[in-house]
Design an enzyme around this catalytic site. Structure first.
Site, PDB file in Angstrom:
ATOM      1  CG  ASP A   8     -12.578  32.344  39.612  1.00 17.61           C
ATOM      2  OD1 ASP A   8     -11.956  32.093  38.880  1.00 17.61           O
ATOM      3  OD2 ASP A   8     -13.905  30.680  38.887  1.00 17.61           O
ATOM      4  CB  SER A   9     -13.878  36.673  37.933  1.00 17.60           C
ATOM      5  OG  SER A   9     -13.885  37.773  37.330  1.00 17.60           O
TER       6      SER A   9
END
Length: 223
Positions: A8-9
Site C-alpha cells: 500500500d502507499s
C-alpha cells in the site's frame, strides 16, 4: 517463500497525514479562505467517512472528490466551487514528498530479494508524482492505482486485475502489506493472499491479517 510484495502507499510508505496537512493549508491559502487546525479535523472526518463509503461501493471516486469539499464548505458557509478547489488541492498534494519513518530502510533491504509493486487507491498523477518526488518510485516494478484500474481496494475487481498482471501466478508467493484492515487486508483475504497489517493489533476484529506489526521495520523480522 514469497517472491512478490504488494505495498500500500498512503500511511504505509508515504506519510499521507503530513502531505494532506501541507497541501490543504496551501490550497486554502491560495484560495484566500480561512483555515485552521480545528477545521482540518472537521475536514479529515468528512474525508475519512467518504473514503469508507467508497470502499463499500456506495459512491464513485469522482463523487468523493467533490462531495468532501461540498460538505465542508456548506458547514462553514464558504461559497467556492468544490471541484475547482479539489483541483487546487490536488495540485498542492502532488508536490509533497513525505516518507513514513523506516520505509526507505525496508525497501532497501527487500529490493534485491523480491519483486516490489504498489497497490493504492487514489489519483494516478498524484500518487505517481508523490512516489517520484520522495525517491521511492525506483524500488517498484509497477504502480497499480485505482483510478487507472477503474476499481478500488478492497474490491475483488481491483485485486483480480493486479493478479492477472503480475508475473508471479502462485498466490502463496504474493504478500500484501498495508495499514488498512478494510482496504488492504480485506482485499488480500478476498483473493487468498497473505498479508501484513501495520497498526494497532487491538483494532483487529473480523478482518484477520496473516501477520500484524506495529512498525514497518518489523516486516524484516517476518520475511
Amino acid at each position: 517463500m514469497y517472491t512478490t510484495i504488494l505495498f500500500d502507499s498512503d500511511d504505509t510508505l508515504l506519510d499521507f497525514h503530513a502531505s494532506e496537512r501541507k497541501a490543504i493549508f496551501e490550497a486554502f491559502k491560495q484560495a484566500k479562505l480561512y483555515f485552521n487546525n480545528e477545521m482540518l479535523s472537521v475536514y479529515s472526518e468528512i474525508n475519512r467517512s467518504l473514503w469508507k463509503a467508497l470502499e463499500r461501493g456506495e459512491l464513485t471516486t469522482d463523487e468523493l472528490l467533490t462531495e468532501r469539499f461540498k460538505q465542508f464548505f456548506a458547514q462553514y458557509g464558504y461559497v467556492y466551487d468544490p471541484k475547482a478547489f479539489n483541483d487546487l488541492y490536488f495540485h498542492c498534494l502532488a508536490d509533497t514528498d513525505f516518507v513514513m519513518d523506516g520505509a526507505l530502510k525496508v525497501l532497501e533491504a527487500l529490493k534485491d530479494r523480491y519483486e516490489l509493486n504498489v497497490i493504492t487507491n487514489g489519483v494516478g498523477y498524484i500518487q505517481t508524482s508523490r512516489l517520484g518526488k520522495s525517491d521511492l518510485r525506483k524500488y517498484f516494478k509497477k504502480l497499480y492505482i485505482s483510478e487507472e484500474i477503474g476499481a478500488n481496494k478492497p474490491s475483488k475487481t481491483f485485486f483480480d486485475y493486479v493478479l492477472s498482471d503480475l508475473s508471479e501466478k502462485d498466490r502463496s508467493k504474493i504478500l500484501v502489506i498495508g495499514d488498512s484492515l478494510t482496504s488492504d487486508i480485506k482485499g488480500a483475504n478476498t483473493v487468498g493472499l497473505d498479508s501484513v497489517y501495520i497498526g494497532n493489533s487491538s483494532n483487529i476484529g473480523e478482518i484477520k491479517p496473516t501477520y500484524s506489526v506495529t512498525d514497518i521495520k518489523q516486516i524484516l523480522e517476518i520475511i
